[in-house]
Design an enzyme around this catalytic site. Structure first.
Site, PDB file in Angstrom:
ATOM      1  N   ARG A  23       0.813  -1.217   0.000  1.00  0.00           N
ATOM      2  CA  ARG A  23       0.000   0.000   0.000  1.00  0.00           C
ATOM      3  C   ARG A  23       0.851   1.273   0.000  1.00  0.00           C
ATOM      4  NH1 ARG A  23      -5.525  -0.058   1.250  1.00  0.00           N
ATOM      5  NH2 ARG A  23      -6.376  -2.109   0.861  1.00  0.00           N
ATOM      6  N   ARG A  36      -6.052  12.515  -5.539  1.00  0.00           N
ATOM      7  CA  ARG A  36      -7.300  11.849  -5.184  1.00  0.00           C
ATOM      8  C   ARG A  36      -8.444  12.842  -4.964  1.00  0.00           C
ATOM      9  NH1 ARG A  36     -11.316  10.092  -3.524  1.00  0.00           N
ATOM     10  NH2 ARG A  36     -11.699   8.361  -2.109  1.00  0.00           N
ATOM     11  N   ASP A  72      -6.775  -1.819  -7.550  1.00  0.00           N
ATOM     12  CA  ASP A  72      -7.330  -2.479  -6.369  1.00  0.00           C
ATOM     13  C   ASP A  72      -7.667  -3.921  -6.737  1.00  0.00           C
ATOM     14  OD1 ASP A  72      -8.361  -1.563  -3.517  1.00  0.00           O
ATOM     15  OD2 ASP A  72      -9.672  -3.152  -4.270  1.00  0.00           O
ATOM     16  N   TYR A 149     -15.352 -10.732  -0.375  1.00  0.00           N
ATOM     17  CA  TYR A 149     -16.019  -9.497  -0.805  1.00  0.00           C
ATOM     18  C   TYR A 149     -17.235  -9.819  -1.658  1.00  0.00           C
ATOM     19  CZ  TYR A 149     -12.108  -6.981   1.147  1.00  0.00           C
ATOM     20  OH  TYR A 149     -11.182  -6.472   2.031  1.00  0.00           O
TER      21      TYR A 149
HETATM   22  O1  CP3 Z   1      -0.029  -1.225  -2.638  1.00  0.00           O
HETATM   23  C1  CP3 Z   1      -0.244  -0.245  -3.376  1.00  0.00           C
HETATM   24  O2  CP3 Z   1       0.250   0.876  -3.181  1.00  0.00           O
HETATM   25  C2  CP3 Z   1      -1.062  -0.450  -4.635  1.00  0.00           C
HETATM   26  C3  CP3 Z   1      -2.451  -0.172  -4.528  1.00  0.00           C
HETATM   27  C4  CP3 Z   1      -3.403  -1.094  -3.774  1.00  0.00           C
HETATM   28  C5  CP3 Z   1      -4.645  -0.602  -3.280  1.00  0.00           C
HETATM   29  N1  CP3 Z   1      -5.359  -1.662  -2.814  1.00  0.00           N
HETATM   30  C6  CP3 Z   1      -5.071   0.800  -3.310  1.00  0.00           C
HETATM   31  C7  CP3 Z   1      -6.180   1.251  -2.448  1.00  0.00           C
HETATM   32  C8  CP3 Z   1      -3.354  -2.460  -3.522  1.00  0.00           C
HETATM   33  C9  CP3 Z   1      -2.251  -3.456  -3.800  1.00  0.00           C
HETATM   34  C10 CP3 Z   1      -4.612  -2.813  -2.916  1.00  0.00           C
HETATM   35  C11 CP3 Z   1      -4.974  -4.193  -2.555  1.00  0.00           C
HETATM   36  C12 CP3 Z   1      -6.170  -4.430  -1.753  1.00  0.00           C
HETATM   37  N2  CP3 Z   1      -7.393  -3.810  -1.837  1.00  0.00           N
HETATM   38  C13 CP3 Z   1      -6.279  -5.456  -0.791  1.00  0.00           C
HETATM   39  C14 CP3 Z   1      -5.202  -6.454  -0.451  1.00  0.00           C
HETATM   40  C15 CP3 Z   1      -4.142  -5.870   0.374  1.00  0.00           C
HETATM   41  C16 CP3 Z   1      -4.525  -5.631   1.812  1.00  0.00           C
HETATM   42  O3  CP3 Z   1      -4.358  -4.482   2.244  1.00  0.00           O
HETATM   43  O4  CP3 Z   1      -4.963  -6.564   2.489  1.00  0.00           O
HETATM   44  C17 CP3 Z   1      -7.582  -5.407  -0.249  1.00  0.00           C
HETATM   45  C18 CP3 Z   1      -8.151  -6.311   0.837  1.00  0.00           C
HETATM   46  C19 CP3 Z   1      -8.279  -4.374  -0.922  1.00  0.00           C
HETATM   47  C20 CP3 Z   1      -9.698  -3.971  -0.742  1.00  0.00           C
HETATM   48  C21 CP3 Z   1      -9.858  -2.561  -0.339  1.00  0.00           C
HETATM   49  N3  CP3 Z   1      -9.533  -1.467  -1.120  1.00  0.00           N
HETATM   50  C22 CP3 Z   1     -10.401  -2.067   0.868  1.00  0.00           C
HETATM   51  C23 CP3 Z   1     -10.879  -2.932   2.021  1.00  0.00           C
HETATM   52  C24 CP3 Z   1     -10.378  -0.665   0.808  1.00  0.00           C
HETATM   53  C25 CP3 Z   1     -10.949   0.323   1.803  1.00  0.00           C
HETATM   54  C26 CP3 Z   1     -10.138   0.414   3.016  1.00  0.00           C
HETATM   55  C27 CP3 Z   1      -8.833   1.098   2.762  1.00  0.00           C
HETATM   56  O5  CP3 Z   1      -7.781   0.515   3.087  1.00  0.00           O
HETATM   57  O6  CP3 Z   1      -8.884   2.202   2.239  1.00  0.00           O
HETATM   58  C28 CP3 Z   1      -9.790  -0.304  -0.437  1.00  0.00           C
HETATM   59  C29 CP3 Z   1      -9.550   1.064  -0.956  1.00  0.00           C
HETATM   60  C30 CP3 Z   1      -8.173   1.410  -1.406  1.00  0.00           C
HETATM   61  N4  CP3 Z   1      -7.357   0.589  -2.172  1.00  0.00           N
HETATM   62  C31 CP3 Z   1      -7.487   2.637  -1.185  1.00  0.00           C
HETATM   63  C32 CP3 Z   1      -6.243   2.550  -1.840  1.00  0.00           C
HETATM   64  C33 CP3 Z   1      -5.184   3.629  -1.948  1.00  0.00           C
HETATM   65  C34 CP3 Z   1      -8.053   3.868  -0.449  1.00  0.00           C
HETATM   66  C35 CP3 Z   1      -8.985   4.537  -1.362  1.00  0.00           C
HETATM   67  C36 CP3 Z   1      -9.119   6.021  -1.129  1.00  0.00           C
HETATM   68  O7  CP3 Z   1      -8.320   6.797  -1.684  1.00  0.00           O
HETATM   69  O8  CP3 Z   1     -10.052   6.403  -0.429  1.00  0.00           O
END
Ligand code: CP3
Length: 343
Positions: A23, A36, A72, A149
Site C-alpha cells: 500500500r 485523489r 485495487d 467481498y
Molecule cells: O499497494 C499499493 O500501493 C497499490 C495499490 C493497492 C490498493 N489496494 C489501493 C487502495 C493495492 C495493492 C490494494 C490491494 C487491496 N485492496 C487489498 C489487499 C491488500 C490488503 O491491504 O490486504 C484489499 C483487501 C483491498 C480492498 C480494499 N480497497 C479495501 C478494504 C479498501 C478500503 C479500506 C482502505 O484501506 O482504504 C480499499 C480502498 C483502497 N485501495 C485505497 C487505496 C489507496 C483507499 C482509497 C481512497 O483513496 O479512499
C-alpha cells in the site's frame, strides 16, 4: 535500472536488501491526496495517467526498490459484472452479493483487455516512465479473499456468509472459486504481457481459515493460478496474511516468494520453507510510529533474521496505515538500505 528486487526474488546476491511497502501508494502521502481530491478512487484506478502518477510517488519520495501498480484487487469483481463502489469511511461496497448458483451464473469470466484495459494501459505507461528506475509489480486478489467481498458484499469481521456457503453448500463455493480463478489467471497473464515484471497474489484474509479449510477451499486455487503463470517467467509472490498457522500449506503454493505478516518468526518460516523459497516481510505497520532508535532496532532484527533465506525482500507485514508520517516510511527505506549494504 535498480534490479535488486528481482534478484532477491530469484535468490541472487544483491548489494543491499531491497524494500517496497504494501500500500505504498496511498492515503499516508499528501501527494496522493492532491490527486485523489480531484476524482473518486475508482476514477483514479481507471485513469492510466493519474494511476501511473500515484504509482510513481513512493518511488520518487521514499526511494523504494520496486513500484506496485496503483489499482485495487476488487476491480476484477466489477469486470465480472458486480456493482462496485468505494464509500468514504465504509470502504468497498458490492451492492448485490453472490449467494446462489443463479447469481453466480450471471457473472462472466471477463476478457481482461476488454474489461480491464485501463490496468494494462497503466502498466504500459509505467514501464516507459520507470525505464531506468525500478521494476513494476502487478497484482491480484487471491480467490478466497475475493470470494469474501463477493459473498459478504463488502468488508467483514467474521466472514459469516462466506463460511456458511463453504460449509453448507461446498459445491456452490467451489464453483464460485473456479470462476474467480479463471478470471484471475487471464487477468494476470494480461498484466504480464503488458509488462508487469513480478506479480503478487494478495490473500489478506487467508488467516481466518482453519488449516484444513484453507487446504481444501483456498490453497488449490492459488496453486492453479501460480502454475498457470509460471510460463510467464517472472517472479510470483504469494502473500497470505496472518499465516503463522498455515506455513506447512503456503509453502506448497508454488510461489517463488512468500510474504510474511509480522506475527510470524522469520527463522521458523525459513526452516519450514527450505532453500527454494525467498521471503518478503515483515515489520508491523504500526511500529512505524515508534521513535527512530526503537524502529531501527526492529529493522535490524528483521534483516538479521532474514539472512538465512534464499532471498529477502524487506516489506511491512501488511499495508502501511494512513496515519503513518511519510518521513517514517522514508526512514524505514533508508535504514534498510544502510544496514544491509555490503552484507
Ligand atoms: O499497494 C499499493 O500501493 C497499490 C495499490 C493497492 C490498493 N489496494 C489501493 C487502495 C493495492 C495493492 C490494494 C490491494 C487491496 N485492496 C487489498 C489487499 C491488500 C490488503 O491491504 O490486504 C484489499 C483487501 C483491498 C480492498 C480494499 N480497497 C479495501 C478494504 C479498501 C478500503 C479500506 C482502505 O484501506 O482504504 C480499499 C480502498 C483502497 N485501495 C485505497 C487505496 C489507496 C483507499 C482509497 C481512497 O483513496 O479512499
Amino acid at each position: 535500472m535498480n534490479t535488486t528486487f528481482l534478484k532477491a526474488c530469484r535468490g541472487e546476491k544483491t548489494d543491499h536488501t531491497p524494500i517496497w511497502i504494501m500500500r505504498q501508494a496511498g492515503r499516508y502521502l499528501p501527494d496522493y491526496h492532491k490527486v485523489r481530491s480531484q476524482m473518486t478512487f475508482l476514477e483514479l484506478c481507471k485513469n492510466p495517467e493519474k494511476a501511473a502518477e500515484v504509482t510513481l510517488q513512493p518511488v520518487d519520495i521514499l526511494g523504494v526498490d520496486a513500484a506496485i501498480l496503483f489499482s485495487d484487487i476488487l476491480v476484477t469483481l466489477e469486470a465480472m459484472g458486480m456493482d462496485l463502489d468505494f464509500k468514504e469511511k465504509q470502504g468497498p461496497v458490492l451492492a448485490h452479493p453472490i449467494r446462489s448458483q443463479a447469481e453466480l451464473d450471471q457473472l462472466i469470466i471477463p476478457d481482461p483487455i476488454e474489461k480491464l484495459g485501463y490496468v494494462m494501459d497503466t502498466i504500459s505507461l509505467l514501464r516507459t516512465e520507470l525505464a531506468d528506475k525500478v521494476p513494476l509489480i502487478g497484482f491480484c486478489g487471491a480467490p478466497f479473499t475475493l470470494s469474501t467481498y463477493m459473498i459478504e458484499g463488502g468488508s467483514s469481521k467474521n466472514f459469516f456468509n462466506t463460511k456458511k456457503m463453504m460449509y453448507t453448500d461446498p459445491g456452490l463455493y467451489h464453483n464460485l472459486m473456479a470462476k474467480l480463478t479463471a478470471s484471475t489467471i487471464s487477468y494476470l497473464q494480461a498484466q504480464a504481457e503488458a509488462g508487469a515484471q513480478a506479480l503478487q497474489v494478495f490473500d489478506s484474509w487467508a488467516g481466518s481459515l482453519a488449516p484444513n479449510d484453507f487446504a481444501e477451499f483456498a490453497l488449490p486455487y492459488v496453486q492453479e493460478i501460480i502454475a498457470a503463470l509460471k510460463p510467464a517467467g517472472i517472479p510470483l509472490i504469494y502473500f497470505a496474511n496472518n499465516c503463522a498457522g498455515l506455513l506447512d500449506l503456503t509453502k506448497t503454493s508454488g510461489a517463488d516468494v512468500l510474504g510474511l505478516d509480522w506475527r510470524v518468526d522469520i527463522p521458523t518460516a525459513i526452516e519450514n520453507f527450505g532453500p527454494d523459497i525467498a521471503i518478503q516481510g515483515n515489520l508491523d505497520p504500526i511500529s512505524l510510529l515508534l521513535p527512530e532508535d526503537k524502529l531501527e532496532k526492529r529493522i535490524a532484527s528483521i534483516l538479521e533474521r532474514g539472512r538465512g533465506a534464499k532471498g529477502h525482500i524487506f516489506n511491512l507485514g501488511h499495508g502501511i496505515v494512513p496515519e503513518t508520517p511519510p518521513e517514517k516510511a522514508k526512514f524505514v527505506v533508508e535504514t534498510v538500505h544502510r544496514l544491509s549494504k555490503g552484507k
